[in-house]
Write a protein that holds these residues in place. Structure first.
Motif, mmCIF file in Angstrom:
data_model
loop_
_atom_site.group_PDB
_atom_site.id
_atom_site.type_symbol
_atom_site.label_atom_id
_atom_site.label_comp_id
_atom_site.label_asym_id
_atom_site.label_seq_id
_atom_site.Cartn_x
_atom_site.Cartn_y
_atom_site.Cartn_z
ATOM 1 N N ASP A 25 0.837 -1.206 0.000
ATOM 2 C CA ASP A 25 0.000 0.000 0.000
ATOM 3 C C ASP A 25 0.869 1.253 0.000
ATOM 4 N N GLU A 26 1.867 1.249 0.858
ATOM 5 C CA GLU A 26 2.765 2.397 0.980
ATOM 6 C C GLU A 26 3.478 2.685 -0.337
ATOM 7 N N LEU A 27 3.982 1.638 -0.981
ATOM 8 C CA LEU A 27 4.674 1.817 -2.262
ATOM 9 C C LEU A 27 3.724 2.357 -3.321
ATOM 10 N N ILE A 28 2.551 1.782 -3.416
ATOM 11 C CA ILE A 28 1.594 2.222 -4.430
ATOM 12 C C ILE A 28 1.209 3.681 -4.207
ATOM 13 N N LEU A 29 0.902 4.041 -2.971
ATOM 14 C CA LEU A 29 0.506 5.416 -2.685
ATOM 15 C C LEU A 29 1.638 6.398 -2.987
ATOM 16 N N ALA A 30 2.863 6.037 -2.643
ATOM 17 C CA ALA A 30 4.009 6.908 -2.934
ATOM 18 C C ALA A 30 4.220 7.045 -4.441
ATOM 19 N N ARG A 31 4.106 5.930 -5.163
ATOM 20 C CA ARG A 31 4.298 5.972 -6.609
ATOM 21 C C ARG A 31 3.184 6.767 -7.280
ATOM 22 N N LEU A 32 1.949 6.597 -6.803
ATOM 23 C CA LEU A 32 0.842 7.371 -7.358
ATOM 24 C C LEU A 32 1.058 8.865 -7.129
ATOM 25 N N ASP A 33 1.536 9.213 -5.958
ATOM 26 C CA ASP A 33 1.810 10.615 -5.646
ATOM 27 C C ASP A 33 2.897 11.173 -6.566
ATOM 28 N N SER A 34 3.961 10.404 -6.770
ATOM 29 C CA SER A 34 5.036 10.848 -7.667
ATOM 30 C C SER A 34 4.517 11.038 -9.084
ATOM 31 N N LEU A 35 3.708 10.107 -9.547
ATOM 32 C CA LEU A 35 3.146 10.226 -10.896
ATOM 33 C C LEU A 35 2.201 11.410 -10.989
ATOM 34 N N LYS A 36 1.337 11.565 -9.990
ATOM 35 C CA LYS A 36 0.371 12.665 -9.978
ATOM 36 C C LYS A 36 1.083 14.012 -10.049
ATOM 37 N N ASN A 37 2.239 14.106 -9.401
ATOM 38 C CA ASN A 37 2.992 15.365 -9.413
ATOM 39 C C ASN A 37 3.569 15.699 -10.780
ATOM 40 N N THR A 38 3.600 14.742 -11.693
ATOM 41 C CA THR A 38 4.083 15.012 -13.049
ATOM 42 C C THR A 38 2.938 15.396 -13.984
ATOM 43 N N LEU A 39 1.716 15.319 -13.484
ATOM 44 C CA LEU A 39 0.527 15.552 -14.298
ATOM 45 C C LEU A 39 -0.152 16.842 -13.882
ATOM 46 N N SER A 40 -1.061 17.306 -14.720
ATOM 47 C CA SER A 40 -1.861 18.473 -14.360
ATOM 48 C C SER A 40 -3.311 18.165 -14.707
ATOM 49 N N GLY A 41 -4.187 18.943 -14.160
ATOM 50 C CA GLY A 41 -5.602 18.776 -14.465
ATOM 51 C C GLY A 41 -6.348 18.098 -13.340
ATOM 52 N N PRO A 42 -7.661 18.177 -13.417
ATOM 53 C CA PRO A 42 -8.490 17.651 -12.328
ATOM 54 C C PRO A 42 -8.483 16.127 -12.214
ATOM 55 N N ASP A 43 -8.104 15.447 -13.277
ATOM 56 C CA ASP A 43 -8.115 13.981 -13.224
ATOM 57 C C ASP A 43 -6.710 13.389 -13.074
ATOM 58 N N ALA A 44 -5.766 14.176 -12.541
ATOM 59 C CA ALA A 44 -4.383 13.703 -12.377
ATOM 60 C C ALA A 44 -4.318 12.459 -11.490
ATOM 61 N N GLU A 45 -5.162 12.399 -10.477
ATOM 62 C CA GLU A 45 -5.151 11.244 -9.585
ATOM 63 C C GLU A 45 -5.584 9.970 -10.333
ATOM 64 N N ALA A 46 -6.642 10.072 -11.094
ATOM 65 C CA ALA A 46 -7.114 8.916 -11.869
ATOM 66 C C ALA A 46 -6.095 8.532 -12.940
ATOM 67 N N GLN A 47 -5.506 9.531 -13.574
ATOM 68 C CA GLN A 47 -4.493 9.254 -14.594
ATOM 69 C C GLN A 47 -3.299 8.526 -13.982
ATOM 70 N N SER A 48 -2.875 8.955 -12.805
ATOM 71 C CA SER A 48 -1.727 8.294 -12.177
ATOM 72 C C SER A 48 -2.051 6.832 -11.874
ATOM 73 N N MET A 49 -3.290 6.559 -11.464
ATOM 74 C CA MET A 49 -3.702 5.179 -11.186
ATOM 75 C C MET A 49 -3.666 4.339 -12.461
ATOM 76 N N MET A 50 -4.132 4.909 -13.562
ATOM 77 C CA MET A 50 -4.133 4.173 -14.831
ATOM 78 C C MET A 50 -2.710 3.965 -15.345
ATOM 79 N N ILE A 51 -1.855 4.956 -15.179
ATOM 80 C CA ILE A 51 -0.467 4.829 -15.636
ATOM 81 C C ILE A 51 0.235 3.723 -14.860
ATOM 82 N N LEU A 52 0.128 3.766 -13.537
ATOM 83 C CA LEU A 52 0.788 2.749 -12.718
ATOM 84 C C LEU A 52 0.244 1.360 -13.022
ATOM 85 N N SER A 53 -1.063 1.241 -13.097
ATOM 86 C CA SER A 53 -1.675 -0.065 -13.382
ATOM 87 C C SER A 53 -1.235 -0.605 -14.738
#
Length: 187
Positions: A123-151
């Motif tokens: 869980d910790e790794l996934i949340l940290a990686r999602l946060d790192s990915l989200k920080n490279t994105l912009s827009g209101p759906d950055a969180e969902a995009q980070s989840m799709m990228i990681l998956s």
């Protein structure tokens, strides 16, 4: 024979490092304690001076693998064009061919999930990686995009390692890289 004061700590770390590599390369279930200890020049009985059980070792080795992964990826996320560089790094032939040095999500974490032993370290790794990915994105759906990228990355890496045909393996990685690098509006 007297050992240095930090001998036990060094031995403990050697066991963790070797176990983390073997669990990612061969699998948790396929890695026996006796061969692991023998590879390090240690006795099977000596294992219990460091760990309560194999499950204890697995959780601590997962932590070790997560720490190694963070060390390798932190510089990538610090670069310009971090998202593209991370995608290239994660979906590389080198990462595919060296699971013992790679991300524990498609190996250890996957096996733990299949065994019904989810880990808070995952869980910790996934949340940290999602946060790192989200920080490279912009827009209101950055969180969902980070989840799709990681998956997508974890799934593509798993698939690329599971096929026999090297060309198919390369195509899986290349196609995932190409699609993930498209702008969010195109993906």
């Amino acid at each position: 024979m007297r050992y240095a004061q930090d001998h036990k700590a060094q031995t403990h770390q050697r066991i963790l490092t070797e176990a983390a590599a073997r669990f990612r390369r061969d699998g948790i279930g396929a890695t026996g304690l006796q061969p692991l200890m023998k590879a390090l020049g240690l006795t099977h009985g000596g294992f219990y001076a460091h760990f309560k059980s194999k499950d204890d070792l697995v959780e601590k080795a997962l932590r070790c693998a997560v720490d190694e992964s963070r060390e390798r990826t932190a510089p990538v996320f610090a670069e310009e064009n971090a998202l593209e560089k991370y995608i290239d790094f994660y979906l590389s032939e080198s990462h595919r061919s060296n699971p013992d040095k790679g991300c524990p999500l498609p190996t250890m974490s996957c096996e733990l999930g299949q065994r019904g032993q989810p880990s808070p370290t995952t869980d910790e790794l996934i949340l940290a990686r999602l946060d790192s990915l989200k920080n490279t994105l912009s827009g209101p759906d950055a969180e969902a995009q980070s989840m799709m990228i990681l998956s997508t990355m974890v799934g593509a890496l798993m698939l690329s390692r599971s096929v026999q045909d090297p060309e198919l393996s390369d195509r899986i990685l290349a196609t995932a890289r190409e699609w993930l690098k498209k702008t969010p509006s195109e993906a």
